[in-house]
Design a protein around this motif. Structure first.
Motif, short mmCIF file in Angstrom:
data_model
loop_
_atom_site.label_atom_id
_atom_site.label_comp_id
_atom_site.label_asym_id
_atom_site.label_seq_id
_atom_site.Cartn_x
_atom_site.Cartn_y
_atom_site.Cartn_z
N ASN A 34 57.26 9.60 21.71
CA ASN A 34 57.22 10.58 22.80
C ASN A 34 57.52 11.98 22.29
O ASN A 34 58.25 12.14 21.31
N TRP A 35 57.00 12.96 22.98
CA TRP A 35 57.40 14.35 22.80
C TRP A 35 58.07 14.82 24.09
O TRP A 35 57.62 14.49 25.19
N PHE A 46 59.69 15.58 29.91
CA PHE A 46 58.70 14.74 29.23
C PHE A 46 57.42 15.52 29.03
O PHE A 46 56.91 16.16 29.95
N VAL A 47 56.86 15.43 27.82
CA VAL A 47 55.61 16.13 27.50
C VAL A 47 54.46 15.14 27.31
O VAL A 47 53.41 15.27 27.93
N ALA A 48 54.67 14.14 26.42
CA ALA A 48 53.56 13.24 26.09
C ALA A 48 54.11 11.97 25.46
O ALA A 48 55.18 11.96 24.87
N THR A 49 53.32 10.89 25.59
CA THR A 49 53.68 9.63 24.97
C THR A 49 52.43 8.99 24.38
O THR A 49 51.31 9.22 24.85
N ILE A 50 52.64 8.19 23.33
CA ILE A 50 51.55 7.50 22.68
C ILE A 50 52.00 6.09 22.32
O ILE A 50 53.13 5.89 21.84
N GLY A 65 45.46 18.81 30.30
CA GLY A 65 44.42 18.68 29.30
C GLY A 65 44.54 19.61 28.11
O GLY A 65 43.65 19.66 27.26
N ARG A 66 45.63 20.34 28.00
CA ARG A 66 45.78 21.32 26.92
C ARG A 66 46.36 20.74 25.64
O ARG A 66 46.18 21.32 24.56
N PHE A 67 47.09 19.64 25.72
CA PHE A 67 47.77 19.08 24.55
C PHE A 67 47.15 17.73 24.19
O PHE A 67 46.63 17.01 25.05
N ILE A 68 47.26 17.39 22.90
CA ILE A 68 46.82 16.08 22.43
C ILE A 68 47.90 15.49 21.54
O ILE A 68 48.28 16.12 20.54
N ILE A 69 48.38 14.31 21.89
CA ILE A 69 49.34 13.60 21.06
C ILE A 69 48.59 12.61 20.18
O ILE A 69 47.62 11.98 20.62
N LYS A 75 51.99 7.43 7.74
CA LYS A 75 52.88 8.54 7.36
C LYS A 75 54.14 8.60 8.23
O LYS A 75 54.93 9.54 8.10
N ASN A 76 54.30 7.63 9.12
CA ASN A 76 55.47 7.63 10.02
C ASN A 76 55.61 8.95 10.76
O ASN A 76 56.73 9.46 10.94
N THR A 77 54.50 9.48 11.21
CA THR A 77 54.48 10.82 11.78
C THR A 77 53.72 10.84 13.10
O THR A 77 52.66 10.21 13.22
N VAL A 78 54.27 11.58 14.06
CA VAL A 78 53.60 11.82 15.32
C VAL A 78 53.33 13.32 15.44
O VAL A 78 54.12 14.13 14.96
N TYR A 79 52.21 13.65 16.06
CA TYR A 79 51.78 15.04 16.17
C TYR A 79 51.59 15.44 17.63
O TYR A 79 51.39 14.59 18.50
N LEU A 80 51.66 16.75 17.86
CA LEU A 80 51.32 17.28 19.18
C LEU A 80 50.50 18.53 18.96
O LEU A 80 51.01 19.56 18.50
#
Length: 122
Positions: A34-35, A46-50, A65-69, A75-80
């Motif tokens: 989550n972000w 809360f912003v986003a979850t994957i 619709g402005r952000f993409i998670i 790489k054990n990495t999450v992006y926003l």
């Protein structure tokens, strides 16, 4: 367990930023990620979850619709990826893990990173 957020900065309205969160200390691919964001003096939002595989995503209503998670389990990495940024997006952004795909504030390991500051101003 560690979360190390980066990628924030100062950007003009309408601009873009890509946040990263590198994690360690747990099996990243087994967990929802989550972000969240927080303005000083306010509660976490809360912003986003994957999902653990990346196949499902969900966003706060304000995202519109402005952000993409996304995530890279190798790489054990999450992006926003944040596009069309607005001044009201100014906040410190944090990531964290969860066991369940849900839009809620949680820190199942009891730890948080330092966050990354995003400032949107002209």
């Amino acid at each position: 367990v560690q979360f190390v957020e980066s990628g924030g900065g100062l950007v003009q309205p309408g601009g873009s930023l890509r946040l990263s969160c590198v994690t360690s200390g747990f099996t990243f691919s087994n967990y929802v990620m989550n972000w969240y964001r927080q303005v000083p003096g306010n509660e976490l939002e809360f912003v986003a979850t994957i999902s653990s595989t990346g196949g499902r995503t969900n966003y706060g209503d304000f995202v519109e619709g402005r952000f993409i998670i996304s995530r890279d389990n190798a790489k054990n990495t999450v992006y926003l990826q944040m596009n069309s940024l607005k001044p009201e997006d100014t906040a410190v952004y944090f990531c964290n893990a969860d066991r369940i795909f849900r839009a809620t504030i949680t820190a199942i390991f009891g730890s948080w990173g330092q966050g990354t500051q995003v400032t949107v101003t002209s």
